[in-house]
Design a protein around this motif. Structure first.
Motif, short mmCIF file in Angstrom:
data_model
loop_
_atom_site.label_atom_id
_atom_site.label_comp_id
_atom_site.label_asym_id
_atom_site.label_seq_id
_atom_site.Cartn_x
_atom_site.Cartn_y
_atom_site.Cartn_z
N MET A 1 16.25 -40.41 26.47
CA MET A 1 17.25 -39.72 27.10
C MET A 1 18.33 -39.70 28.81
SD MET A 1 18.45 -37.13 25.46
CE MET A 1 20.18 -35.77 25.93
N ALA A 2 16.49 -40.04 29.40
CA ALA A 2 17.50 -40.06 30.96
C ALA A 2 18.24 -42.06 30.97
CB ALA A 2 16.27 -40.71 31.63
N GLU A 3 17.85 -42.47 30.07
CA GLU A 3 18.66 -44.43 29.84
C GLU A 3 20.39 -43.69 30.14
OE1 GLU A 3 18.64 -47.65 26.98
OE2 GLU A 3 16.64 -46.07 27.40
N GLU A 4 20.61 -42.52 28.98
CA GLU A 4 22.45 -42.29 28.84
C GLU A 4 22.98 -42.16 29.61
OE1 GLU A 4 21.88 -39.67 25.40
OE2 GLU A 4 20.83 -39.79 24.03
N PHE A 5 22.25 -41.38 31.24
CA PHE A 5 22.89 -41.44 32.34
C PHE A 5 22.77 -42.20 33.10
CE2 PHE A 5 21.65 -37.35 30.19
CZ PHE A 5 22.47 -37.14 29.69
N GLN A 6 21.87 -43.48 32.54
CA GLN A 6 21.85 -44.71 33.83
C GLN A 6 23.21 -45.29 33.68
OE1 GLN A 6 18.93 -47.53 33.31
NE2 GLN A 6 17.48 -45.78 33.44
N GLU A 7 23.55 -45.91 35.03
CA GLU A 7 24.86 -46.78 34.97
C GLU A 7 24.99 -47.81 34.45
OE1 GLU A 7 27.12 -46.55 38.81
OE2 GLU A 7 26.48 -43.90 39.02
N GLN B 1 24.95 -57.29 34.57
CA GLN B 1 25.34 -58.26 33.30
C GLN B 1 25.16 -58.42 32.35
OE1 GLN B 1 28.89 -59.49 33.87
NE2 GLN B 1 28.78 -58.38 36.24
N ALA B 2 26.23 -58.46 30.90
CA ALA B 2 25.28 -58.79 30.03
C ALA B 2 24.51 -60.12 30.04
CB ALA B 2 26.19 -59.40 29.16
N GLU C 1 37.77 -55.78 29.27
CA GLU C 1 37.06 -54.08 29.12
C GLU C 1 36.16 -55.42 28.45
OE1 GLU C 1 37.56 -50.09 27.20
OE2 GLU C 1 37.93 -51.36 29.28
N TYR C 2 36.32 -56.54 28.05
CA TYR C 2 35.32 -56.68 26.83
C TYR C 2 33.53 -56.46 27.65
CZ TYR C 2 32.34 -60.40 24.50
OH TYR C 2 31.89 -60.68 23.46
N GLU C 3 33.60 -57.39 28.67
CA GLU C 3 32.66 -57.54 29.67
C GLU C 3 31.77 -55.68 30.46
OE1 GLU C 3 31.14 -60.48 31.20
OE2 GLU C 3 32.39 -61.54 29.33
N LYS C 4 33.66 -54.53 30.45
CA LYS C 4 32.87 -54.11 30.66
C LYS C 4 32.18 -52.94 29.38
CE LYS C 4 33.71 -50.55 33.46
NZ LYS C 4 33.87 -50.27 35.21
N GLU C 5 32.10 -53.74 28.70
CA GLU C 5 31.59 -52.69 27.01
C GLU C 5 29.84 -53.32 27.16
OE1 GLU C 5 33.70 -52.89 23.87
OE2 GLU C 5 35.46 -51.86 24.54
N LEU C 6 29.51 -54.53 27.65
CA LEU C 6 29.07 -55.57 27.51
C LEU C 6 27.85 -54.80 28.72
CD1 LEU C 6 29.27 -59.06 26.15
CD2 LEU C 6 29.14 -57.00 24.73
N ARG C 7 27.83 -54.61 29.41
CA ARG C 7 27.69 -54.43 30.19
C ARG C 7 26.00 -53.18 30.07
NH1 ARG C 7 30.96 -52.97 36.27
NH2 ARG C 7 31.91 -55.07 36.46
N THR D 1 22.23 -51.04 30.94
CA THR D 1 21.09 -50.61 32.11
C THR D 1 19.84 -51.50 32.66
OG1 THR D 1 20.19 -49.87 30.79
CG2 THR D 1 22.33 -48.76 31.19
N ARG D 2 19.49 -51.22 34.00
CA ARG D 2 18.54 -51.78 34.02
C ARG D 2 17.50 -51.59 33.07
NH1 ARG D 2 18.40 -50.75 40.68
NH2 ARG D 2 20.21 -51.74 41.56
N GLN D 3 17.48 -50.65 32.67
CA GLN D 3 16.54 -50.28 31.61
C GLN D 3 16.58 -51.28 30.26
OE1 GLN D 3 13.60 -48.83 31.95
NE2 GLN D 3 13.11 -49.14 29.90
N GLU D 4 17.95 -51.72 29.65
CA GLU D 4 18.34 -51.89 28.70
C GLU D 4 17.87 -53.68 29.38
OE1 GLU D 4 21.57 -49.79 26.80
OE2 GLU D 4 21.77 -51.52 28.60
#
Length: 359
Positions: free
Chosen positions: A1-7, A11-12, A215-221, A223-226
């Motif tokens: 659940m915390a992962e959803e709130f991570q920024e 980079q992808a 926008e594409y790069e923004k969508e691909l970013r 989180t550190r957990q990912e």
């Protein structure tokens, strides 16, 4: 659940980019494609328009000059249609093919070759009204598309208005002009309007292309957990890998201890190093290290050697050298032949004496 709130600050990764391409998600600007095709069309029109215009003029003159003799009937209608299609095909088909090639080339230059059926798969999420409204009303892409639409209509319309307004005086003069003069004026004015529109559209397309890439790069970013989870998938869980390595070491150690019982000699440090050697002249070029270890493992090697009557020889320098430079199941290097030979000779003499005593 915390992962959803991570920024999404990372980079992808190459894997995420590849997964996105497999799903058909690529950075693409339709405006850029249209602008390039329009620009190429104007270039073709500029250099080849006169030739096509002459062809069409001659064709029109021929038709108008022979209207009195042309009869439309079921018998000759197919012939007229075939002639018309062949005329249009010979004069316009090469340009259309060229524009098609340009369109495909620009598309490939933007995205590369992508072939996937993933976007065609049924997805219940696409039927969700709330999700659809959110994408339409509250996304950067929707807002940008709205602004872009107003810009195209407003700026292009304004440029067209200024261009046509500047032609009003010339239009008045055309009242007394010949048909050829009127036609030339229409062609020049139309080309001028298209050229200005194409320049503005090209600027818009470049801006749109930059936005789509951003926008594409923004969508691909990610989180550190990912990123961590992906590394685990690619390299394996560190805990699992550690357990595997530990198991492998246990297996090697068990095999080593089994080999100690069949060794010819164990050379010690004497307290914390033990190296077991085996030599079979008919099978080996040189003696081989079948087991080695320090501290507890060394004590275990010596214990097994005593139980199996394997001679234990104390030679501190030789034990250290064997432990450092020779791995298990490797033959000793030439520089140790002489030292090991002395030990083996001593061991073999002991074995011979013991065998004679036993006899």
């Amino acid at each position: 659940m915390a992962e959803e709130f991570q920024e999404r600050t990372e980079q992808a990764t190459p894997k995420r980019r590849e997964d996105a391409r497999k799903k058909g998600k690529v950075a693409k600007s339709y405006e850029f494609n249209s602008a390039i095709v329009l620009s190429v069309s104007l270039i073709i029109l500029y250099f080849g328009g006169k030739h096509v215009w002459v062809k069409i003029s001659n064709f029109a003159v021929f038709i108008l000059s022979n209207l009195h003799s042309i009869e439309i009937s079921k018998a000759n209608l197919q012939g007229y249609a075939t002639y018309m299609i062949s005329f249009l095909g010979l004069n316009f088909l090469p340009f259309l093919l060229l524009l098609s090639v340009v369109g495909v080339g620009v598309n490939l230059a933007q995205t590369g070759f992508v072939f996937t059926f993933e976007p065609l798969k049924f997805d219940f999420e696409r039927l969700n009204p709330a999700s659809g409204i959110k994408k339409i009303l509250f996304s950067r892409r929707s807002f940008f598309e709205l602004v872009k639409g107003f810009f195209k209509v407003g700026v292009v319309g304004f440029v067209a208005f200024l261009t046509l307004k500047g032609m009003i005086d010339d239009v008045v003069v055309l009242i007394d002009s010949e048909i050829k003069g009127i036609a030339d004026f229409i062609v020049r004015s139309g080309f001028s309007l298209l050229l200005k529109t194409a320049v503005i559209y090209l600027v818009l397309a470049i801006f749109d292309f930059s936005f789509q890439r951003w926008e594409y790069e923004k969508e691909l970013r990610m989180t550190r957990q990912e990123v961590k989870e992906e590394l685990k998938e690619l390299e394996g869980d560190p805990l699992v890998k550690a357990r595997i390595r530990r198991k492998q070491r246990e297996i090697v150690r068990m095999r080593m201890m089994h080999n100690v019982a069949r060794a010819d000699v164990v050379i010690t440090n004497p307290t914390h190093i033990a190296v077991a050697l085996k030599y079979e002249p008919k099978k080996m070029k040189a003696p081989k290290v079948v087991a080695k270890g320090i501290n507890l493992i060394a004590e275990r090697i010596k214990e097994i050697a005593r139980k199996n009557n394997v001679p234990i020889v104390e030679d501190k320098p030789l034990a250290q050298m064997l432990f450092k430079i020779v791995d298990v199941d490797e033959e000793i290097p030439p520089q140790l032949y002489k030292a090991v030979a002395k030990v083996l000779a001593y061991v073999f003499r002991l074995k011979n004496k013991s065998s004679k005593v036993s006899v």
